[in-house]
Scaffold this motif. Structure first.
Motif, PDB file in Angstrom:
ATOM      1  N   LYS A  35      -2.182  10.940  -1.377  1.00  0.00           N
ATOM      2  CA  LYS A  35      -2.224   9.778  -0.488  1.00  0.00           C
ATOM      3  C   LYS A  35      -3.339   9.943   0.537  1.00  0.00           C
ATOM      4  N   GLU A  39       2.019  12.923   1.434  1.00  0.00           N
ATOM      5  CA  GLU A  39       2.157  13.453   0.089  1.00  0.00           C
ATOM      6  C   GLU A  39       0.778  13.689  -0.503  1.00  0.00           C
ATOM      7  N   ARG A  45       0.809  -1.214   0.000  1.00  0.00           N
ATOM      8  CA  ARG A  45       0.000   0.000   0.000  1.00  0.00           C
ATOM      9  C   ARG A  45       0.848   1.272   0.000  1.00  0.00           C
ATOM     10  N   HIS A  46       2.067   1.184  -0.516  1.00  0.00           N
ATOM     11  CA  HIS A  46       2.950   2.340  -0.488  1.00  0.00           C
ATOM     12  C   HIS A  46       2.517   3.449  -1.432  1.00  0.00           C
ATOM     13  N   HIS A  47       1.613   3.166  -2.363  1.00  0.00           N
ATOM     14  CA  HIS A  47       1.065   4.225  -3.215  1.00  0.00           C
ATOM     15  C   HIS A  47      -0.071   4.976  -2.521  1.00  0.00           C
ATOM     16  N   GLU A  48      -0.562   4.424  -1.423  1.00  0.00           N
ATOM     17  CA  GLU A  48      -1.702   5.005  -0.715  1.00  0.00           C
ATOM     18  C   GLU A  48      -1.340   5.526   0.666  1.00  0.00           C
ATOM     19  N   LEU A  49      -0.358   4.879   1.312  1.00  0.00           N
ATOM     20  CA  LEU A  49      -0.053   5.108   2.716  1.00  0.00           C
ATOM     21  C   LEU A  49       1.446   5.275   2.931  1.00  0.00           C
TER      22      LEU A  49
END
Length: 455
Positions: free
Chosen positions: A372, A369, A361-365
């Motif tokens: 996010k 930024e 989930r690094h694109h969300e959390l």
């Protein structure tokens, strides 16, 4: 959120800045005063440090009901002492334990947590549903990992046969859990992983079939690995391979996999994790409590392997706050490798973006930024003692956990002024106490007295 020291993990820090939230997303992060805007809710962050919400990547919530037992045991001794106690749990125990455990996480700045539940006694209710309902009530993003064991003592495994399941039952129940609960959407509050327990409790067939199931359904894989010397010896004796090589043989290394502990790794093991994109969940307090050792976190990071943090089960890491694991991780690495082994900001990244990467989930959390999710922890670093620390991030990581002014999950307040706001805080704690008492009674009815396992 304005007048706050912003530590976004990715990008520049702002000594005094603001975070603008639109719905459940971060719209803007910038230095200076927040622009005037009519009709908005303003949170004054004066004297506070804003970080991403912390991400917990390994837990066993049911164990809240069995804290304080087998206090001086190794991992294998501890498991043998507690398997039969845990076999008595039911859905009421799990819901109470999960409510207390999830509340405790929220009160230490956690906004997203996984949970590895791997014991499912027959006829004891829907244990997975019980913890999912607790997570909904507390308000955290939840990643339950449907665990399993099919390799009991009669098949050369460690656990007694009473706590293991049949392979076909496991695969069916796991598929049903994914179908019923997994939400792959960007703002998801609930995602399911597939998680056979460990090499000493899961057969090779369960591991390979679980991997195939997870990849067919597009969900992640999780298991324990390389936690102790005993496990290493077990894998050598039973499979003729060290743990990481055994996982490689079974198709269990890859960017959709994260492993709990990974304490006993060779240089070659670390290289394989880095090359395959396999993540690890570092649980320093639990590893210390059980005398398991110190994971080579600084070396893993240096070589490009991803590492997140986990509190591990409450029964091997009593009352451990997730924020406190940043300090433990930093001190353990420095004690072993020297004062440059891990910095405060690297420890913060482990607890945020590293955890988000483990969960996919690094694109969300994991960072503050624009675009996010607005999962944010706001720490008070202006107290009469804390304010003496020159660097707010140092105050958060090096010292005792500072008070929380606010915890937001998708822009929704879960904690304010150090108190849980989604549930009555004291009642959440008492739910855990009732769970402990109920589990003790149920275990005694089966002929196993929890009190006898204190030491």
């Amino acid at each position: 959120m304005e007048n706050v020291h912003v530590a976004p993990v990715v990008g520049p820090e702002y000594e005094s800045g603001y975070i603008r939230i639109d719905g459940d997303l971060i719209a803007e992060v910038a230095a200076g005063p927040a622009p005037e805007a009519p009709g908005v809710t303003r949170i004054d962050g004066t004297g506070c440090l804003a970080t991403p919400g912390l991400v917990n990547t390994h837990h066993h919530l049911y164990q809240w009901a069995s804290q304080g037992l087998a206090q001086d045991a190794t991992l294998f001794e501890w498991l043998v002492a507690l398997y039969q106690v845990w076999a008595a749990m039911d859905a009421d125990v799990v819901e109470g334990a999960a409510t207390a455990g999830l509340s405790w996480l929220a009160l230490s700045g956690c906004t997203t947590t996984s949970d590895h539940h791997y014991i499912f006694p027959k006829g004891r209710g829907d244990l997975l549903a019980a913890e999912i309902e607790a997570a909904r009530a507390v308000g955290l993003r939840f990643h339950p990992a449907r665990g399993s064991m099919d390799r009991g003592q009669s098949k050369g495994g460690l656990p007694p046969d009473v706590v293991v399941e049949e392979l076909d039952d496991i695969l069916s129940a796991t598929a049903e859990a994914v179908d019923a609960y997994h939400d792959p959407s960007f703002s998801s509050m609930l995602r399911v992983a597939v998680a056979p327990c460990s090499p000493f409790s899961a057969s090779a067939e369960l591991m390979t079939e679980s991997a195939a199931l997870a990849r067919e359904k597009g969900v992640r894989l999780h298991t324990h690995l390389a936690e102790t010397v005993d496990e290493d010896e077990h894998c050598r004796e039973q499979f003729g391979l060290r743990p990481v090589d055994y996982m490689l043989k079974l198709g269990w290394l890859g960017p959709d996999v994260w492993l709990a502990h990974a304490v006993h790794l060779s240089d070659a093991d670390i290289g394989k994790l880095a090359a395959t994109g396999t993540g690890t969940a570092h649980c320093p307090s639990s590893n210390g409590r059980l005398g398991a050792g110190i994971a080579r976190v600084s070396e893993m990071l240096r070589r490009g392997a991803n590492v997140g943090l986990g509190v591990d089960g409450s029964a091997s890491s009593e009352l451990t706050p997730l924020a406190g694991e940043m300090r433990q991780a930093l001190l353990y690495q420095r004690a072993r490798y020297g004062p440059r082994a891990l910095t405060a900001r690297q420890a913060l990244e482990l607890a945020t973006l590293g955890g988000a990467r483990n969960l996919g989930r690094h694109h969300e959390l994991g960072s503050l930024e624009p675009g996010k999710l607005a999962d944010i922890a706001l720490w008070r670093v202006d107290g009469p003692y804390t304010a003496a620390v020159a660097d707010p991030v140092c105050a958060l990581v090096f010292g005792p956990v500072p008070p929380l002014a606010r915890v937001l999950v998708g822009g929704r307040t879960v904690v304010a002024d150090g108190e849980l706001r989604t549930l009555p805080q004291d009642e959440a704690g008492r739910a855990g106490l009732r769970a402990r008492r109920r589990l003790a009674r149920l275990a005694e009815e089966r002929g196993f007295t929890a009190a006898e396992q204190i030491h």
